[in-house]
Design a protein around this motif. Structure first.
Motif, PDB file in Angstrom:
ATOM      1  N   GLY A  78      61.580 -66.317 -19.294  1.00 37.57           N
ATOM      2  CA  GLY A  78      62.426 -67.167 -19.694  1.00 37.57           C
ATOM      3  C   GLY A  78      63.223 -66.781 -20.990  1.00 37.57           C
ATOM      4  N   ALA A  79      62.442 -66.002 -21.972  1.00 35.94           N
ATOM      5  CA  ALA A  79      62.922 -65.547 -23.109  1.00 35.94           C
ATOM      6  C   ALA A  79      63.573 -64.307 -22.957  1.00 35.94           C
ATOM      7  N   MET A  80      63.393 -63.493 -21.975  1.00 34.99           N
ATOM      8  CA  MET A  80      64.044 -62.038 -21.773  1.00 34.99           C
ATOM      9  C   MET A  80      65.772 -62.192 -21.849  1.00 34.99           C
ATOM     10  N   ARG A  81      66.234 -61.488 -22.685  1.00 32.40           N
ATOM     11  CA  ARG A  81      67.997 -61.506 -22.791  1.00 32.40           C
ATOM     12  C   ARG A  81      68.345 -60.601 -21.418  1.00 32.40           C
ATOM     13  N   PRO A  82      69.738 -60.521 -21.025  1.00 29.00           N
ATOM     14  CA  PRO A  82      69.985 -59.625 -20.070  1.00 29.00           C
ATOM     15  C   PRO A  82      69.715 -58.148 -20.216  1.00 29.00           C
ATOM     16  N   LEU A  83      69.763 -57.674 -21.753  1.00 29.71           N
ATOM     17  CA  LEU A  83      69.546 -56.420 -22.093  1.00 29.71           C
ATOM     18  C   LEU A  83      67.800 -56.088 -21.626  1.00 29.71           C
ATOM     19  N   ALA A  84      67.215 -56.793 -21.823  1.00 24.44           N
ATOM     20  CA  ALA A  84      65.736 -56.663 -21.646  1.00 24.44           C
ATOM     21  C   ALA A  84      65.611 -56.497 -20.298  1.00 24.44           C
ATOM     22  N   TRP A  85      66.078 -57.356 -19.470  1.00 28.45           N
ATOM     23  CA  TRP A  85      65.969 -56.979 -17.648  1.00 28.45           C
ATOM     24  C   TRP A  85      66.569 -55.639 -17.473  1.00 28.45           C
ATOM     25  N   VAL A  86      67.605 -55.180 -18.202  1.00 28.26           N
ATOM     26  CA  VAL A  86      68.272 -53.989 -17.688  1.00 28.26           C
ATOM     27  C   VAL A  86      67.212 -52.823 -18.310  1.00 28.26           C
ATOM     28  N   LEU A  87      66.545 -52.946 -19.380  1.00 24.24           N
ATOM     29  CA  LEU A  87      65.642 -51.883 -19.907  1.00 24.24           C
ATOM     30  C   LEU A  87      64.177 -51.855 -18.823  1.00 24.24           C
ATOM     31  N   LEU A  88      63.911 -53.127 -18.548  1.00 24.36           N
ATOM     32  CA  LEU A  88      62.793 -53.276 -17.562  1.00 24.36           C
ATOM     33  C   LEU A  88      62.918 -52.544 -16.134  1.00 24.36           C
ATOM     34  N   GLY A  89      64.019 -52.879 -15.559  1.00 25.40           N
ATOM     35  CA  GLY A  89      64.562 -52.166 -14.525  1.00 25.40           C
ATOM     36  C   GLY A  89      64.818 -50.462 -14.728  1.00 25.40           C
ATOM     37  N   LEU A  90      65.174 -50.069 -15.707  1.00 27.85           N
ATOM     38  CA  LEU A  90      65.210 -48.707 -16.116  1.00 27.85           C
ATOM     39  C   LEU A  90      64.007 -48.100 -16.167  1.00 27.85           C
ATOM     40  N   MET A  91      62.946 -48.978 -16.716  1.00 28.86           N
ATOM     41  CA  MET A  91      61.270 -48.373 -16.998  1.00 28.86           C
ATOM     42  C   MET A  91      61.019 -48.108 -15.564  1.00 28.86           C
ATOM     43  N   VAL A  92      60.972 -49.154 -14.671  1.00 25.83           N
ATOM     44  CA  VAL A  92      60.554 -48.943 -13.439  1.00 25.83           C
ATOM     45  C   VAL A  92      61.124 -47.687 -12.730  1.00 25.83           C
ATOM     46  N   ALA A  93      62.261 -47.495 -12.926  1.00 25.98           N
ATOM     47  CA  ALA A  93      62.954 -46.684 -12.143  1.00 25.98           C
ATOM     48  C   ALA A  93      62.593 -45.105 -12.666  1.00 25.98           C
ATOM     49  N   LEU A  94      62.498 -45.257 -14.129  1.00 26.11           N
ATOM     50  CA  LEU A  94      61.905 -43.950 -14.453  1.00 26.11           C
ATOM     51  C   LEU A  94      60.580 -43.618 -14.081  1.00 26.11           C
ATOM     52  N   TRP A  95      59.778 -44.544 -14.330  1.00 25.56           N
ATOM     53  CA  TRP A  95      58.325 -44.427 -13.819  1.00 25.56           C
ATOM     54  C   TRP A  95      58.059 -43.791 -12.632  1.00 25.56           C
ATOM     55  N   ILE A  96      58.750 -44.434 -11.340  1.00 22.83           N
ATOM     56  CA  ILE A  96      58.943 -43.939 -10.266  1.00 22.83           C
ATOM     57  C   ILE A  96      59.377 -42.601 -10.027  1.00 22.83           C
ATOM     58  N   GLY A  97      60.596 -42.615 -10.555  1.00 20.49           N
ATOM     59  CA  GLY A  97      60.983 -41.175 -10.698  1.00 20.49           C
ATOM     60  C   GLY A  97      60.108 -39.948 -11.137  1.00 20.49           C
ATOM     61  N   GLY A  98      59.472 -40.416 -12.056  1.00 19.00           N
ATOM     62  CA  GLY A  98      58.598 -39.283 -12.727  1.00 19.00           C
ATOM     63  C   GLY A  98      57.576 -38.955 -11.727  1.00 19.00           C
ATOM     64  N   GLN A  99      56.761 -40.075 -11.094  1.00 14.79           N
ATOM     65  CA  GLN A  99      55.638 -40.028 -10.297  1.00 14.79           C
ATOM     66  C   GLN A  99      56.109 -39.143  -8.965  1.00 14.79           C
ATOM     67  N   ILE A 100      57.092 -39.631  -8.463  1.00  9.93           N
ATOM     68  CA  ILE A 100      57.563 -38.687  -7.314  1.00  9.93           C
ATOM     69  C   ILE A 100      57.851 -37.347  -7.684  1.00  9.93           C
ATOM     70  N   LEU A 101      58.864 -36.963  -8.408  1.00 12.51           N
ATOM     71  CA  LEU A 101      59.248 -35.846  -8.852  1.00 12.51           C
ATOM     72  C   LEU A 101      58.298 -34.839  -9.716  1.00 12.51           C
ATOM     73  N   GLY A 102      57.496 -35.524 -10.123  1.00 11.93           N
ATOM     74  CA  GLY A 102      56.434 -34.703 -11.258  1.00 11.93           C
ATOM     75  C   GLY A 102      57.079 -34.504 -12.564  1.00 11.93           C
ATOM     76  N   TRP A 103      58.094 -35.112 -12.917  1.00  9.18           N
ATOM     77  CA  TRP A 103      58.838 -34.694 -14.098  1.00  9.18           C
ATOM     78  C   TRP A 103      57.982 -35.822 -15.317  1.00  9.18           C
ATOM     79  N   TRP A 104      57.405 -35.099 -16.106  1.00  6.59           N
ATOM     80  CA  TRP A 104      56.727 -35.614 -17.142  1.00  6.59           C
ATOM     81  C   TRP A 104      57.611 -36.314 -18.191  1.00  6.59           C
ATOM     82  N   GLU A 105      58.765 -35.739 -18.461  1.00  9.70           N
ATOM     83  CA  GLU A 105      59.876 -36.396 -19.132  1.00  9.70           C
ATOM     84  C   GLU A 105      60.077 -37.667 -18.649  1.00  9.70           C
ATOM     85  N   LEU A 106      60.164 -37.832 -17.558  1.00 13.04           N
ATOM     86  CA  LEU A 106      60.717 -39.434 -16.913  1.00 13.04           C
ATOM     87  C   LEU A 106      59.482 -40.112 -17.263  1.00 13.04           C
ATOM     88  N   THR A 107      58.430 -39.842 -17.139  1.00 14.60           N
ATOM     89  CA  THR A 107      57.231 -40.790 -17.315  1.00 14.60           C
ATOM     90  C   THR A 107      57.123 -41.039 -19.076  1.00 14.60           C
TER      91      THR A 107
END
Length: 419
Positions: free
Chosen positions: A39-68
């Motif tokens: 309830g305290a998260m602003r729209p920008l925090a939700w955007v960063l949360l979604g970006l974090m999840v996408a980068l983590w999944i991309g790093g694990q699938i592609l094996g790019w440690w930079e994304l992780t």
């Protein structure tokens, strides 16, 4: 021979039930905390949360440690910013307005006081104070235990209306604006911005000063104004028997009376936008209605204020002006001045004085029809607000019609009517 107590065997089912209760309690607390954070998260925090999840999944699938690594940096940022929500914001808040009623254009000021009643310091926070459709923001420094802070503010009063001030909200957040926690404090206060009015002296606006009022066409068995004698009918009050006439005629005679119109002053203010050239003319009409109503109350008249669709409280000067502060343009389906006059005739048939207030866009034939619909025997005064025009007086049937171009012209115009 001694007997030894056998050891109790622990029931595996009871142990499992106990762990289930503990897990359910912990899960409920975790869900509650998660809901507070979400309830305290602003729209920008939700955007960063979604970006974090996408980068983590991309790093694990592609094996790019930079994304992780990027996902880890975002996660650390979110956690650090969320820590700014920790801490107490238990202020004692007091909202005080110097005056809750002002006239349009007058200065309205208030004070916001915050105190820390706890024995621990409260970290810096931000206080939001809604004022009408806008809001003010104050930055509150760190308050030590028992310390107080006071903020002064001014409220714009260029327009008539009822301005809701508050409720006060204490906001805690992080420097990046990712999280924000709000706590409402105190109750809102209504600031009444009254229309401008003008005081005038001279002859009473009531027109009728006698005890009996203005006789009506209706007959009654009990009133002040004696009318005639009639033969006794079953059910008549024996106290009304006229014994001299009874002895002279040999027939029991009783007194009959006229019903009288008491001093009943009605102001009918048209709120139809089509009756006015612009909003400024509508405000002039409201000021005229307020000025006339205040003078009638000063003359000890019983004042009723009527607009389209409702009757407004007007039994004192304060309530009259409070009511006019909240008046807005009516809906087209509620009609204009003619419909309003019809409602007055239906709901206030014994009105002694009726004042119609409208704008310059009302056609002469509509004004004539409005005056004709009012209760028979009432004294009718129609006041037309016509911004910029010179004051004038004319007659429509038995009604006086006054045109007023500015509020300061009202006393002179009414003097002509009362002369």
């Amino acid at each position: 021979m001694t007997t030894e107590a056998l050891p109790e065997v622990e029931n595996p089912d009871s142990r499992t039930a106990g762990w289930r209760d503990v897990a359910a309690l912990i899960g409920a607390r975790v869900r509650r905390r998660a809901a507070l954070v979400a309830g305290a998260m602003r729209p920008l925090a939700w955007v960063l949360l979604g970006l974090m999840v996408a980068l983590w999944i991309g790093g694990q699938i592609l094996g790019w440690w930079e994304l992780t690594v990027a996902a880890s940096v975002i996660a650390a940022t979110l956690v650090l910013c969320a820590l700014f929500l920790l801490g107490r914001t238990a202020y004692d808040v007091a909202l005080d307005l110097a005056r809750t009623r002002v006239v349009v254009g007058e200065r309205a000021v208030g004070a916001l006081k915050l105190a820390n009643p706890s024995n621990r310091a409260i970290l810096p926070s931000r206080v939001v104070l809604p004022v009408g459709s806008g809001r003010g923001e104050f930055g509150i420094k760190r308050l030590a235990a028992g310390e107080e802070a006071e903020e002064l503010f001014a409220i714009p009063t260029q327009n008539r209306g009822i301005v809701k001030v508050g409720p006060v909200s204490v906001v805690r957040g992080d420097p990046l604006g990712l999280f924000e926690r709000t706590h409402n404090r105190d109750e809102p206060i209504d600031l009444f911005v009254h229309p401008k009015t003008i005081a005038f002296s001279g002859q009473s606006l009531g027109f009728l000063r006698d005890l009996e009022g203005l006789p009506a066409a209706d007959l009654s068995r009990d009133d002040v104004s004696f009318h005639t004698l009639q033969e006794y009918q079953p059910g008549d009050d024996l106290r009304r028997v006229h014994w001299r006439s009874t002895a002279r005629t040999g027939t029991m005679m009783v007194r009959q009376y006229e019903e009288t119109r008491r001093s009943h002053f009605v102001i009918a203010l048209s709120c139809a936008a089509s009756d006015y050239i612009d909003p400024a003319e509508f405000e002039l009409a409201i000021s005229i209605a307020g000025s006339v109503g205040l003078r009638a109350l000063q003359d000890s008249q019983h004042v009723d204020l009527r607009v389209q669709g409702r009757s407004l409280p007007s039994n004192s000067g304060k309530r009259l002006l409070d009511s006019l502060s909240g008046v807005e343009a009516s809906k087209p389906k509620e009609g204009g001045l003619v419909a309003l006059a019809g409602v007055v005739a239906a709901t206030m048939p014994l009105a002694s004085v009726v004042v119609l207030v409208s704008g310059s866009e009302v056609r002469p034939e509509d004004l004539r029809a409005s005056c004709a619909r009012l209760p028979y025997g009432s004294r009718v005064l129609a006041i037309t607000a016509a911004a910029g025009q010179s004051p004038s007086l004319r007659r429509i049937g038995d009604a006086d019609v006054v045109t007023v171009g500015a509020l300061d012209q009202l006393p002179i115009a009414l003097q002509k009517v009362l002369a």
